[in-house]
Design an enzyme around this catalytic site. Structure first.
Site, short mmCIF file in Angstrom:
data_model
loop_
_atom_site.label_atom_id
_atom_site.label_comp_id
_atom_site.label_asym_id
_atom_site.label_seq_id
_atom_site.Cartn_x
_atom_site.Cartn_y
_atom_site.Cartn_z
N LYS A 2 -4.27 -1.65 -0.62
CA LYS A 2 -3.29 -2.59 -1.14
C LYS A 2 -2.83 -3.57 -0.05
CE LYS A 2 0.59 -3.28 -4.17
NZ LYS A 2 1.96 -2.94 -4.52
N GLU A 13 10.08 -7.92 3.40
CA GLU A 13 9.59 -6.59 3.78
C GLU A 13 8.55 -6.67 4.91
OE1 GLU A 13 9.79 -3.52 0.35
OE2 GLU A 13 8.64 -5.21 -0.44
#
Lengths: 314, 314
Positions: free
Chosen positions: A188, A271
């Site tokens: 991912k 993030e």
């Protein structure tokens, strides 16, 4: 056997959508909220989705984590930038023997949760979901919704992840248990590192990044660095065909704003540590040079600290 | 011997300042202008400077390059992004046997000029000048003003560069002839590549870049890549002490917006090809990997093409 109960820690565009789906499928679901608490307590949740729209006029809404009854599964749906709040939410939110499902971005968001509740309780999940918040308690799933689940403490298939995956599938969320959570997370990151990083630095959506020769080349270079880091740090093989597929799928996807671009536009924390910092550190610790990933990470850290300092463009 | 005559091709913050200094020192100076032509023809030039302010109520102002009388020295003071316009200006602006002084940024802006007038006529100059345009025909030199001059076609000291340097020195512009123009250009790129590139991408001045650990580290990494490229491509040695001096001097300099940051803020073309593209290509041709410089170059190309496409943030 009674249906598993779930508690959604962080009822945003992701947690709100999945939680509503689980309640619609007959599970007891508790929702922890902050800003939308009163609205959701009084009016419930509304969902718009490519699988059909629905409303849940009554939901179990909580504002104070200490009021939460323990559930079989606590779903961590906060951004990694808010993970500090989990110390008050876990482990009170789970029954003895219950599990925590960590649906967060990054290389290993499970590690922090494991420190709170013990590694054996932790299941990790990777979400491929485009959803957004329309208004208080109102979420719209735009496309994709699937989840890949895996055990954190030991790779392999277990009844637990098979059971949770079955619950989500029955709730119309395509969910697949995987044997190797670490590989799935690196895979991912092959998408998240370039698209989140460059979209935030350059304020450009995926379509613009792929439409320009230079940024498309930069995306590919970052994907190669992530693959090299996955090999050096985790012993995982992520081949050229996987990268090609990510590139061509994204090019076909149309305009999409990655979460980090949206966060920067909204003045919210990005993030960067979960998506860029942890993989950079893992690569360097394994002796693998990732100069471009590190450069983008440094740019993000700078932008993030400018935001925190409340500085405008200088 | 009569004093050398000069023609300033591009009367902006750089050409306007140096040209005014030369005229003040008694040289015949012709100024080629575009937007400010009428104002300067009627009112002359005004200069504010750390060496004192002065006015030149009458100057030789030209709008059409074909009207220019030939001078001993034509000074190329356009940005590299406007170099295409030189084909109409050169060689008509110089006398037979005259010289062209190229005061532009980049690895080798002289090459294009050499193609127009012949390499033996070309002198290169590196400017270390902070100046800006206050209004029509009104320029302010803020700090620094010095120039390093060198022969383009063959390294070494010549009467020509010594003479031009003497003219500038007599005009209060500290100017030093150098034997190795190529080394001087690489040395200047050690500063220009990181500060121009990162200031434009991150919209941050030098002080902010140096005040943050990550961008300061990224600056240093880029300087090391430029030094490696200078060695591989040009056989030049740029040591660690040179880099340390650049870093500490810049950290002490206070807030300064590099030209590329200003250009991006103003929606003007950035000199990414001259400052980043040419060095990246030279490094790669010499087999020297410069991953971070190349990544910043790709980011700049993307931003530049977004600007040209008239796109806002996406």
């Amino acid at each position: 056997m009674a249906k598993r109960s779930y508690t959604i820690l962080g009822t945003g565009a992701l947690g709100g959508y999945y939680g509503a789906r689980l309640q619609q499928a007959g599970h007891t679901v508790r929702f922890l909220l902050r800003g939308d608490y009163e609205h959701v307590r009084d009016h419930g949740l509304r969902i718009a989705s490519m699988h059909g729209d629905f409303e849940l006029p009554e939901v179990e809404a909580f504002r104070d984590p200490t009021d939460l009854p323990p559930s079989d599964v606590a779903v961590v749906a906060l951004k990694t930038t808010q993970s500090g709040a989990l110390a008050d939410m876990l482990p009170v939110a789970i029954k003895p023997g219950g599990a925590v499902l960590v649906l967060q971005n990054g290389l290993c968001p499970e590690r922090y949760v494991a420190g709170l509740v013990g590694a054996e309780r932790v299941v990790g999940g990777l979400c491929f979901l485009c959803s957004n918040r329309v208004g208080p308690g109102h979420f719209r799933q735009v496309r994709f919704d699937h989840i890949r689940l895996g055990e954190y403490a030991r790779p392999g298939m277990t009844e637990r992840i098979a059971g949770i995956a079955a619950d989500f599938c029955a709730a119309s969320v395509q969910t697949e248990p995987v044997e190797d959570l670490s590989l799935a997370r690196w895979q991912k990151l092959v998408w998240n590192v370039p698209y989140n990083g460059l979209s935030a630095v350059l304020d450009a959506d995926t379509e613009r990044l792929m439409a320009h020769t230079d940024t498309a080349a930069l995306v590919e270079k970052l994907m190669q660095e992530v693959a090299a880091a996955a090999r050096a740090s985790g012993g995982h093989t992520i081949g050229a065909s996987f990268i090609e597929k990510m590139l061509s799928n994204t090019a076909k996807m149309g305009p999409y704003r990655p979460s980090m671009q949206v966060d920067r536009q909204m003045g919210r924390a990005m993030e960067a540590e979960a998506i860029h910092g942890d993989p950079v550190r893992a690569a360097i610790a394994a002796g693998c040079a990732v100069p471009v990933m590190q450069a983008v990470y440094r740019q993000l850290r700078f932008l993030e600290d400018q935001r925190e300092a409340g500085a405008g463009p200088g």
